[in-house]
Design an enzyme around this catalytic site. Structure first.
Site, mmCIF file in Angstrom:
data_model
loop_
_atom_site.group_PDB
_atom_site.id
_atom_site.type_symbol
_atom_site.label_atom_id
_atom_site.label_comp_id
_atom_site.label_asym_id
_atom_site.label_seq_id
_atom_site.Cartn_x
_atom_site.Cartn_y
_atom_site.Cartn_z
ATOM 1 N N ARG A 223 0.850 -1.186 0.000
ATOM 2 C CA ARG A 223 0.000 0.000 0.000
ATOM 3 C C ARG A 223 0.888 1.238 0.000
ATOM 4 N NH1 ARG A 223 -3.527 -2.520 -1.878
ATOM 5 N NH2 ARG A 223 -5.627 -2.893 -1.090
ATOM 6 N N HIS A 271 -1.242 -0.187 -10.069
ATOM 7 C CA HIS A 271 -1.966 -1.125 -9.200
ATOM 8 C C HIS A 271 -2.387 -2.390 -9.970
ATOM 9 C CE1 HIS A 271 -4.380 -1.374 -5.222
ATOM 10 N NE2 HIS A 271 -4.178 -2.582 -5.710
#
Ligand code: NDP
Ligand code: OXD
Length: 308
Positions: A223, A271
């Site tokens: 993250r 991502h």
């Protein structure tokens, strides 16, 4: 008949409709899976944070929320959620993450960029063998442990760090602040596969980044907010870090004006490190619905206090 609400982005539905129906039927459950339903009639919610559901209060008879995502930082703190929350642990997702991490570790280990960018002089630089390269993984959960083991199988010297002490064959596993300091100090290539929680936010700040060996490479498919952006940029610009490969960001999509874009020492992937795979993930969801109906404990429950 049970009602299962598929509360993810509309565009995901065609990928899940058939695999979910198949997996639920194979688990012996009679259910209708819908993308819209009266909340009062919903038994299970299949959830993604970029889907339509934010308020869980109207789901009065629902028995669980089954996340399609492994990372649950957006839903875990939701005060309207009083139901059990299971996160995604999907063999297909783990396989994808192992491939992403292994690929990017090998890129830096072998110095592949030197040749990709068009070398014009014949000056061989022989990389060390993997057995001489120290790779560290922060986070030894479902994904971190799978990556650690894949890298160890390629002979890398792998260490790892987790919240609680762990034993993993072939991996030097540590925990605690002292364990982190030692892990960072020897990480020529550092892979961050941590969830975002109150404890991990900005974990890789200027002080901790400064513990990495000169020229170390950082790979972050966990993250974005685990890393202090400004500290990372400073470490790269001052030459203390060699490169950063980043798949996740504080804000996604990464804003156009962000200094990470176009930075010569940063590789950005949007991502895509690992995607939940509908076939395998549907079986995980169906198994949790079966468990819920049989009164058995759900798999992969989130510890809401810990945040992951
Ligand atoms: P897990 O929950 O299985 O593992 C998390 C690991 O992090 C565990 O080893 C845990 O320690 C460790 N950890 C958590 N908090 C701390 C802390 N404060 N200090 C030290 N260690 C800590 O998660 P997964 O492996 O399944 O996934 C990891 C993350 O990867 C997800 O949360 C998500 O953010 C990200 N992800 C990214 C994807 C992408 O495409 N970029 C795809 C999927 C996931 P312990 O073992 O002691 O619990
Ligand atoms: C996840 C992700 O958490 O895609 O599953 O990041």
């Amino acid at each position: 008949m049970l009602t299962v609400l598929f509360a993810a982005k509309d565009e995901r539905w065609p990928h899940y409709r058939d695999p979910l129906a198949r997996a639920i039927a194979e688990a012996g459950i009679v259910a209708q899976v819908m993308t819209k339903a009266d909340p009062a009639l919903v038994d299970y919610i299949v959830f993604a944070p970029n889907g339509p559901v934010y308020d869980f209060a109207p789901f009065k008879r629902a028995k669980a929320v089954l996340s399609l995502w492994a990372g649950v930082e957006k839903i875990a703190p939701n005060p309207t959620l009083r139901l059990p929350l299971a996160r995604m642990v999907d063999p297909g997702l783990a396989e994808g993450m192992v491939e992403y991490v292994t690929g990017h570790v090998l890129r830096h280990h072998l110095g592949i960029d030197r040749y990709v960018h068009g070398l014009r002089d014949w000056s061989p630089a022989v990389p060390p063998l993997a057995r001489e390269r120290r790779v560290a993984i922060l986070g030894l959960g479902e994904l971190g442990a799978a990556c650690a083991q894949a890298l160890a199988a390629l002979n890398f010297r792998v260490s790892g760090w987790s919240r609680r002490p762990k034993t993993l064959p072939g991996i030097l596993a540590r925990s605690g602040e002292e364990g982190l300091v030692r892990t960072l100090a020897e990480a020529e290539i550092l892979v961050a596969l941590l969830p975002l929680t109150a404890e991990t936010e900005n974990l890789l700040d200027a002080r901790r980044l400064s513990l990495l060996p000169q020229g170390a490479v950082l790979i972050n498919p966990g993250r974005g907010a685990v890393i202090d952006d400004a500290a990372l940029l400073a470490a790269l610009d001052e030459g203390r870090l060699g490169h950063a490969t980043l798949d996740v960001f504080r804000e996604e999509p990464l804003p156009q004006g962000h200094p990470f874009w176009g930075h010569p020492k940063i590789t950005i992937t949007p991502h895509v490190a690992a995607e939940t795979r509908p076939e395998t993930a549907s079986r995980v969801i169906a198994e949790n619905i079966r468990r819920g109906e049989a009164g058995e404990p759900f798999l992969y429950l989130v510890d809401r206090a810990a945040g992951y």
